[in-house]
Design a protein around this motif. Structure first.
Motif, PDB file in Angstrom:
ATOM      1  N   VAL A  37       2.731 -53.731 -11.440  1.00  0.00           N
ATOM      2  CA  VAL A  37       2.960 -54.212 -10.087  1.00  0.00           C
ATOM      3  C   VAL A  37       3.589 -53.063  -9.327  1.00  0.00           C
ATOM      4  CG1 VAL A  37       4.168 -55.858  -8.634  1.00  0.00           C
ATOM      5  CG2 VAL A  37       3.303 -56.582 -10.870  1.00  0.00           C
ATOM      6  N   ALA A  38       2.947 -52.627  -8.266  1.00  0.00           N
ATOM      7  CA  ALA A  38       3.445 -51.474  -7.524  1.00  0.00           C
ATOM      8  C   ALA A  38       4.763 -51.810  -6.842  1.00  0.00           C
ATOM      9  CB  ALA A  38       2.413 -51.040  -6.490  1.00  0.00           C
ATOM     10  N   PRO A  39       5.828 -51.081  -7.152  1.00  0.00           N
ATOM     11  CA  PRO A  39       7.117 -51.310  -6.494  1.00  0.00           C
ATOM     12  C   PRO A  39       7.132 -50.624  -5.139  1.00  0.00           C
ATOM     13  CG  PRO A  39       7.305 -49.523  -8.054  1.00  0.00           C
ATOM     14  CD  PRO A  39       5.882 -50.041  -8.145  1.00  0.00           C
ATOM     15  N   PRO A  40       8.203 -50.852  -4.348  1.00  0.00           N
ATOM     16  CA  PRO A  40       8.314 -50.102  -3.095  1.00  0.00           C
ATOM     17  C   PRO A  40       8.253 -48.606  -3.351  1.00  0.00           C
ATOM     18  CG  PRO A  40       9.959 -51.862  -3.213  1.00  0.00           C
ATOM     19  CD  PRO A  40       9.296 -51.784  -4.564  1.00  0.00           C
ATOM     20  N   THR A  41       7.595 -47.891  -2.498  1.00  0.00           N
ATOM     21  CA  THR A  41       7.378 -46.461  -2.669  1.00  0.00           C
ATOM     22  C   THR A  41       8.694 -45.692  -2.691  1.00  0.00           C
ATOM     23  OG1 THR A  41       5.318 -46.696  -1.499  1.00  0.00           O
ATOM     24  CG2 THR A  41       6.181 -44.459  -1.720  1.00  0.00           C
ATOM     25  N   ARG A  42       8.860 -44.818  -3.683  1.00  0.00           N
ATOM     26  CA  ARG A  42      10.089 -44.016  -3.784  1.00  0.00           C
ATOM     27  C   ARG A  42      10.129 -42.927  -2.726  1.00  0.00           C
ATOM     28  NH1 ARG A  42      10.916 -42.229  -9.943  1.00  0.00           N
ATOM     29  NH2 ARG A  42       9.007 -41.142  -9.382  1.00  0.00           N
ATOM     30  N   ARG A  43       8.967 -42.378  -2.432  1.00  0.00           N
ATOM     31  CA  ARG A  43       8.917 -41.307  -1.456  1.00  0.00           C
ATOM     32  C   ARG A  43       7.596 -41.431  -0.715  1.00  0.00           C
ATOM     33  NH1 ARG A  43       9.023 -39.609  -6.633  1.00  0.00           N
ATOM     34  NH2 ARG A  43       7.155 -38.652  -7.495  1.00  0.00           N
ATOM     35  N   PRO A  44       7.515 -41.065   0.534  1.00  0.00           N
ATOM     36  CA  PRO A  44       6.313 -41.292   1.344  1.00  0.00           C
ATOM     37  C   PRO A  44       5.117 -40.562   0.778  1.00  0.00           C
ATOM     38  CG  PRO A  44       7.837 -39.789   2.447  1.00  0.00           C
ATOM     39  CD  PRO A  44       8.575 -40.361   1.275  1.00  0.00           C
ATOM     40  N   ALA A  45       3.967 -41.255   0.781  1.00  0.00           N
ATOM     41  CA  ALA A  45       2.719 -40.625   0.336  1.00  0.00           C
ATOM     42  C   ALA A  45       2.165 -39.750   1.429  1.00  0.00           C
ATOM     43  CB  ALA A  45       1.704 -41.714  -0.041  1.00  0.00           C
ATOM     44  N   SER A  46       1.431 -38.739   1.030  1.00  0.00           N
ATOM     45  CA  SER A  46       0.827 -37.825   1.992  1.00  0.00           C
ATOM     46  C   SER A  46      -0.424 -38.435   2.576  1.00  0.00           C
ATOM     47  CB  SER A  46       0.478 -36.509   1.288  1.00  0.00           C
ATOM     48  OG  SER A  46      -0.337 -35.724   2.112  1.00  0.00           O
ATOM     49  N   THR A  47      -0.409 -38.771   3.862  1.00  0.00           N
ATOM     50  CA  THR A  47      -1.582 -39.351   4.499  1.00  0.00           C
ATOM     51  C   THR A  47      -2.712 -38.346   4.595  1.00  0.00           C
ATOM     52  OG1 THR A  47      -0.649 -38.773   6.656  1.00  0.00           O
ATOM     53  CG2 THR A  47      -0.203 -40.989   5.836  1.00  0.00           C
ATOM     54  N   ALA A  48      -2.372 -37.071   4.607  1.00  0.00           N
ATOM     55  CA  ALA A  48      -3.429 -36.050   4.656  1.00  0.00           C
ATOM     56  C   ALA A  48      -4.258 -36.087   3.389  1.00  0.00           C
ATOM     57  CB  ALA A  48      -2.803 -34.661   4.846  1.00  0.00           C
ATOM     58  N   ASN A  49      -3.572 -36.187   2.219  1.00  0.00           N
ATOM     59  CA  ASN A  49      -4.297 -36.243   0.958  1.00  0.00           C
ATOM     60  C   ASN A  49      -5.112 -37.501   0.839  1.00  0.00           C
ATOM     61  OD1 ASN A  49      -3.393 -33.818   0.095  1.00  0.00           O
ATOM     62  ND2 ASN A  49      -1.807 -34.619  -1.280  1.00  0.00           N
ATOM     63  N   SER A  92      -4.370 -54.328 -14.311  1.00  0.00           N
ATOM     64  CA  SER A  92      -3.414 -53.269 -13.999  1.00  0.00           C
ATOM     65  C   SER A  92      -4.078 -51.982 -13.532  1.00  0.00           C
ATOM     66  CB  SER A  92      -2.571 -52.956 -15.248  1.00  0.00           C
ATOM     67  OG  SER A  92      -1.907 -54.104 -15.712  1.00  0.00           O
ATOM     68  N   PHE A  93      -5.415 -51.904 -13.590  1.00  0.00           N
ATOM     69  CA  PHE A  93      -6.108 -50.627 -13.400  1.00  0.00           C
ATOM     70  C   PHE A  93      -7.144 -50.659 -12.280  1.00  0.00           C
ATOM     71  CE2 PHE A  93      -4.663 -50.777 -17.723  1.00  0.00           C
ATOM     72  CZ  PHE A  93      -4.210 -49.491 -17.975  1.00  0.00           C
TER      73      PHE A  93
END
Length: 306
Positions: A37-49, A92-93
């Motif tokens: 289960v994906a938890p709240p994001t620890r650090r912002p994802a790169s929208t460019a990637n 899960s995948f």
């Protein structure tokens, strides 16, 4: 090899084989990690990637051959949620199919692959809410087949491709793994694990070891979960040299890398039956989960066909 495999899903013919998955469920559920289960994001994802890696949505070709919806009545009996579902860990995948469409796949092996897909994909689509992805080794539109939720659509996509060309398995795996690893590096906790199922008849014509080793080393560096990436090689045909090479990827990748501590992300299901045999319940389970569950990875292959 697969002319009777589809009977597992709910028979089309009188007297078809039925797989009892009760014992399989008991064995597998004891080994599987807790569902992702994906938890709240620890650090912002790169929208460019993200925008760079996401191809256009798949639209079926207008001239695609019409097909009948495969029977999945039997699949529903083994894909319900809960402890009785041996395939529950698939939820899960993100499931990715990589299909060998090289020239040697033409004819009987292409039909065997179609039959295998018709058996396996209803299980996978029933456990992947955002749909499965399909890549081909040579077909130019391979990267467009994403988020497929219907087994009928899988069959339709398959029928738009004709085998031809080499076997650039390493190149295609690299194109799948590199963008995923970039996303994982940016957002480890929020990136869903990936299960790659490669259906092939032979030894790759390029370097398939390097992208697998690079991925395993990156996962080790990130301290990612043991099941973060799995690559399953599912052999069609009976080529002994191909079987040996695929088994080497499964058993000797750490030796090839010169790193005894390298994590194991590869499993193989070679053809071990006689003409006219089909996958057992254990065999199907190993195909769809063997690369992400170490107990299934270690399972002996002699009981996978009957």
């Amino acid at each position: 090899m697969f002319n009777r495999i589809r009977n597992h899903m709910g028979s089309r013919k009188e007297g078809s084989a039925h797989v009892d998955t009760t014992n399989i469920a008991i064995k597998v559920q004891q080994d599987l990690p807790q569902q992702y289960v994906a938890p709240p994001t620890r650090r912002p994802a790169s929208t460019a990637n993200q925008s760079e890696d996401a191809p256009p949505a798949y639209t079926p070709a207008p001239n695609a051959a019409p097909i009948a919806q495969p029977s999945i009545a039997g699949a529903r009996s083994v894909t319900s949620s809960g402890a009785d579902d041996p395939y529950a860990f698939l939820c899960s995948f993100d499931t990715v199919f990589l299909i060998d469409d090289s020239g040697s796949m033409a004819g009987g092996r292409w039909r065997e692959t179609a039959d295998a897909l018709e058996t396996i994909t209803p299980i996978c689509t029933a456990h992947d809410a955002d749909g499965i992805d399909i890549f081909f080794l040579n077909h130019p539109d391979s990267s467009f087949h994403r988020n497929i939720t219907s087994a009928a659509t899988v069959r339709e996509v398959f029928q738009t491709v004709r085998p031809g060309g080499g076997t650039p398995t390493g190149q295609r795996l690299n194109q799948i793994l590199k963008p995923y690893l970039r996303r994982l590096e940016t957002n480890l906790d929020g990136t869903k694990p990936m299960n790659i199922i490669c259906i092939t008849d032979g030894e790759p014509s390029d370097d398939v070891e390097s992208p697998l080793i690079a991925a395993a080393k990156k996962l080790d560096k990130l301290d990612a979960p043991a099941w973060q990436i799995g690559v399953q090689f599912f052999q069609v045909g009976r080529d002994a040299e191909a079987k040996r090479h695929l088994q080497q990827l499964d058993d000797e990748l750490a030796d090839i890398a010169g790193d005894d501590e390298l994590r194991d992300i590869v499993d193989t299901v070679p053809f071990t039956g006689a003409e006219g045999t089909y996958l057992t319940g254990d065999g199907i389970l190993k195909v769809v989960l063997g690369a992400v569950n170490r107990r299934l990875d270690r399972k002996k292959t002699k009981n996978l066909h009957h």
